[in-house]
Structures are given as C-alpha cells and as structure tokens.
Design a protein around this motif. Sequence first.
Motif, short mmCIF file in Angstrom:
data_model
loop_
_atom_site.label_atom_id
_atom_site.label_comp_id
_atom_site.label_asym_id
_atom_site.label_seq_id
_atom_site.Cartn_x
_atom_site.Cartn_y
_atom_site.Cartn_z
N LEU A 110 0.86 -1.18 0.00
CA LEU A 110 0.00 0.00 0.00
C LEU A 110 0.90 1.23 0.00
N GLU A 111 0.80 2.04 -1.00
CA GLU A 111 1.61 3.25 -1.08
C GLU A 111 0.71 4.44 -1.33
N ALA A 112 0.94 5.55 -0.71
CA ALA A 112 0.12 6.75 -0.90
C ALA A 112 0.99 7.99 -0.79
N THR A 113 0.79 8.94 -1.66
CA THR A 113 1.49 10.21 -1.60
C THR A 113 0.47 11.33 -1.69
N VAL A 114 0.37 12.18 -0.73
CA VAL A 114 -0.54 13.32 -0.73
C VAL A 114 0.28 14.59 -0.60
N SER A 115 0.24 15.47 -1.56
CA SER A 115 0.94 16.75 -1.51
C SER A 115 -0.06 17.87 -1.72
N GLN A 116 -0.17 18.77 -0.82
CA GLN A 116 -1.12 19.87 -0.92
C GLN A 116 -0.39 21.20 -0.79
N TYR A 117 -0.61 22.10 -1.70
CA TYR A 117 0.00 23.42 -1.66
C TYR A 117 -1.12 24.45 -1.61
N GLY A 118 -0.89 25.57 -1.02
CA GLY A 118 -1.90 26.60 -0.94
C GLY A 118 -2.61 26.57 0.40
N SER A 119 -3.91 26.81 0.37
CA SER A 119 -4.67 26.97 1.62
C SER A 119 -5.98 26.21 1.55
N THR A 120 -6.39 25.70 2.69
CA THR A 120 -7.71 25.08 2.93
C THR A 120 -8.03 23.96 1.94
N ASN A 121 -7.02 23.24 1.50
CA ASN A 121 -7.26 22.04 0.71
C ASN A 121 -7.53 20.87 1.66
N VAL A 122 -8.40 19.94 1.23
CA VAL A 122 -8.78 18.81 2.07
C VAL A 122 -8.64 17.52 1.26
N SER A 123 -7.92 16.56 1.83
CA SER A 123 -7.75 15.26 1.18
C SER A 123 -8.10 14.14 2.14
N THR A 124 -8.93 13.18 1.65
CA THR A 124 -9.25 11.97 2.40
C THR A 124 -8.91 10.78 1.54
N LEU A 125 -8.03 9.90 2.04
CA LEU A 125 -7.57 8.76 1.27
C LEU A 125 -7.64 7.50 2.13
N ASN A 126 -8.38 6.49 1.63
CA ASN A 126 -8.52 5.21 2.33
C ASN A 126 -8.10 4.08 1.39
N GLN A 127 -7.18 3.26 1.87
CA GLN A 127 -6.70 2.13 1.09
C GLN A 127 -6.86 0.84 1.87
N SER A 128 -7.45 -0.18 1.20
CA SER A 128 -7.50 -1.52 1.75
C SER A 128 -7.41 -2.50 0.60
N GLY A 129 -6.94 -3.70 0.88
CA GLY A 129 -6.77 -4.69 -0.18
C GLY A 129 -5.31 -4.98 -0.42
N GLN A 130 -4.93 -5.15 -1.69
CA GLN A 130 -3.58 -5.54 -2.03
C GLN A 130 -3.02 -4.65 -3.13
N ASP A 131 -1.77 -4.24 -2.96
CA ASP A 131 -1.00 -3.60 -4.01
C ASP A 131 -1.62 -2.32 -4.53
N ASN A 132 -2.23 -1.53 -3.66
CA ASN A 132 -2.83 -0.26 -4.06
C ASN A 132 -1.76 0.81 -4.19
N ASP A 133 -2.02 1.80 -5.02
CA ASP A 133 -1.07 2.90 -5.22
C ASP A 133 -1.88 4.16 -5.47
N ALA A 134 -1.66 5.24 -4.77
CA ALA A 134 -2.46 6.45 -4.93
C ALA A 134 -1.57 7.69 -4.83
N THR A 135 -1.80 8.67 -5.66
CA THR A 135 -1.10 9.94 -5.60
C THR A 135 -2.13 11.06 -5.69
N VAL A 136 -2.22 11.93 -4.75
CA VAL A 136 -3.14 13.07 -4.76
C VAL A 136 -2.31 14.34 -4.62
#
Length: 332
Positions: free
Chosen positions: A29-55
């Motif tokens: 399970l790999e996840a990368t969340v990068s937020q620049y600026g102001s009042t940005n909101v990110s919700t990331l949920n991973q379950s299972g196998q071999d997931n990959d997410a970039t926000v």
Amino acid sequence: NRSSAVVFQTGTDNQSDLNQLSDTNPARLEATVSQYGSTNVSTLNQSGQDNDATVIQDGTSNSSTLTQQGNLATATIDQEGTSNRSFATQGAPNRLTGSQTLDVSQNGVENESVVTQFGSLGDAVVNQDGEDNFSTVSQGGLDNDVASIDQIGNNNASSVSQSANFGFADVDQNGDELASTVVQQGRANFASATIDQVGERNTSFVTQDAPPPPAGPAFNLVALVQQSGSDNESVVSQTNTQGEPQSSANNAFVDQSGTGNFSDLFQDGHGNDADVMQSGEGNESLVEQFGTGNSATVNQMGFGDQSTVFQSGTGNSASVTQSGSAPASGPL
C-alpha cells in the motif's frame, strides 16, 4: 509486505486524512498526498492488495476523496485552482476486483468529478479545465471498460455509465453548457461510443444495450456523434432483440452543425448502418432500423427540414437529401 505513506502540506489550514489497512499478505500500500496553498482537504482510504495512490492539490479550497478497496488499483488525482472537488472509489468490498486505473485532472474553479470503479480492469481518465464543469464515470463491468472525458470550457456536463463488459467511451467537450450521456449496459459487450462536442448548449445521448436471453446479445455496437454550433440535440439508441449472432455490429454516425438541429436514431438487429448529417437550422431527423443489413443516409442542409426513415427487414437502403425550407417527408 510494504506500506508507505507520505503527506506534504504547505500553506494554511490544509487537511489530510490517510488510512491504510491490509489483513492479507502480501500487501503493498503506497500513498502520496501533496497539498499546496490553503484550505485544501484530502481523504484517502486504502484496503486490499498492491494499491497505489497519488493526490496532488495546488490551489485553494480543493477537496479530494479517494477510496481504494480492491486489488492492484492505481490512482492519480491532480487539482489546480479553486474549489475543485473529486470523489473516486476503486474496487468493491464484497467481491474480488483488480487492476483499476484512474487519472483525474481538474484545473479551474468549482469543477467536480465523480468516478466509481466496481469492476475489474477498468480504466478511467477525466480532464476538466474551466469553471463549473461536472463529470461522472461509473464502471461496473467485469472486464476492461475504458472511459475518457475531456472537458474544456464552462458549465459542461458529462456522464458515462458502463455495466457491460469490454466497453469503450470517449467524450470530448470544448465550449460552454455542453451535455453528454453514454450508457453501455446489459449484454452490449465490446460497445464503442465517441462523442465530440464543440460550441454551446449541444446535447448528446448514446445508449447501447442488450436484453437478457432469448433476445440479444448485442456485441460490437458503434456510435459516433459530432456536434458543433449551438443548441443541437442527438439521441442514439442501439440494441439487438433478435437473437443470434452475438455480434450485432450496428453502426451509427451523427454529424450536426449549425443551430437547433435534432436527430433521433434507433437500431435493432445486425449489421445496420445509419449516417445522419445536419447543417443549417432547425432540421429534424428520425431514423429507425429493425432487421439485418439495412442502410440509411440522411443529409439535411437547409432550414426546418424534416425527415423520417423507417426500415424493417433485410438489406433495405434509403437516402434522403434536403436543402432549403421543405415540408416534412413521409416514411421511406
């Protein structure tokens, strides 16, 4: 096993909620969340196998909600601008799914994207650039649905729903207040729908369907709609209620330019082909094909022309050409 999470936030009042869960080995399970600026909101949920997410969110007040609950899911979400919203779900918690891919890019103000991938091998690409654009993609087919939506302009809306298998849908919108809907369902496997819209207030509906036995199936349906100008409307419906062979292979082509043209095209059977071309203003065309190997061509180039083509049987051919201001034609 591998679990990796990186969250980088800069600016003011950014929020990130990231959850990774796997109760089965192996798990990557790999996840990368990068937020620049102001009042940005990110919700990331991973379950299972071999997931990959970039926000990645660069701007102000953007929000992203991403849920990955299948196997081998990948996702990339990139939002720039102000108040853009992305909601994405990959996989299903109650059955095995795998290999979904998702790429969402939004640039502008108050664009919204909703993507749901409940099947396997689904591929969804969404690109929105402008203001108040809205798109939905729903992929519930078991194998290899492909959906692409590209919106440039303001107040455009697009919906793609794929519950059949091996479907392909491509929507391109460039202008303002354009609307499109693609539905691929039932046993309409290997269906292809392409919509290209330019201008203002053009509307397109494509439905590719096949009922359960003894009717159908309807493999290899093809629809292509091109719209330019303003206030044009196209409706394409394709099916097969007449049984075997499996490959229905109906083909529909609609080309609308000008203002206020309307086309309604219906195909039921095998190997039917229809071409509708409308230019000018206020033209209306109705084409209905039942049977096998029928062909129809309608070319309307004037103002207020009306045409009705009805074909039933095998190997019928019809050609309609209208220019100027003409009275309604009877059935052919």
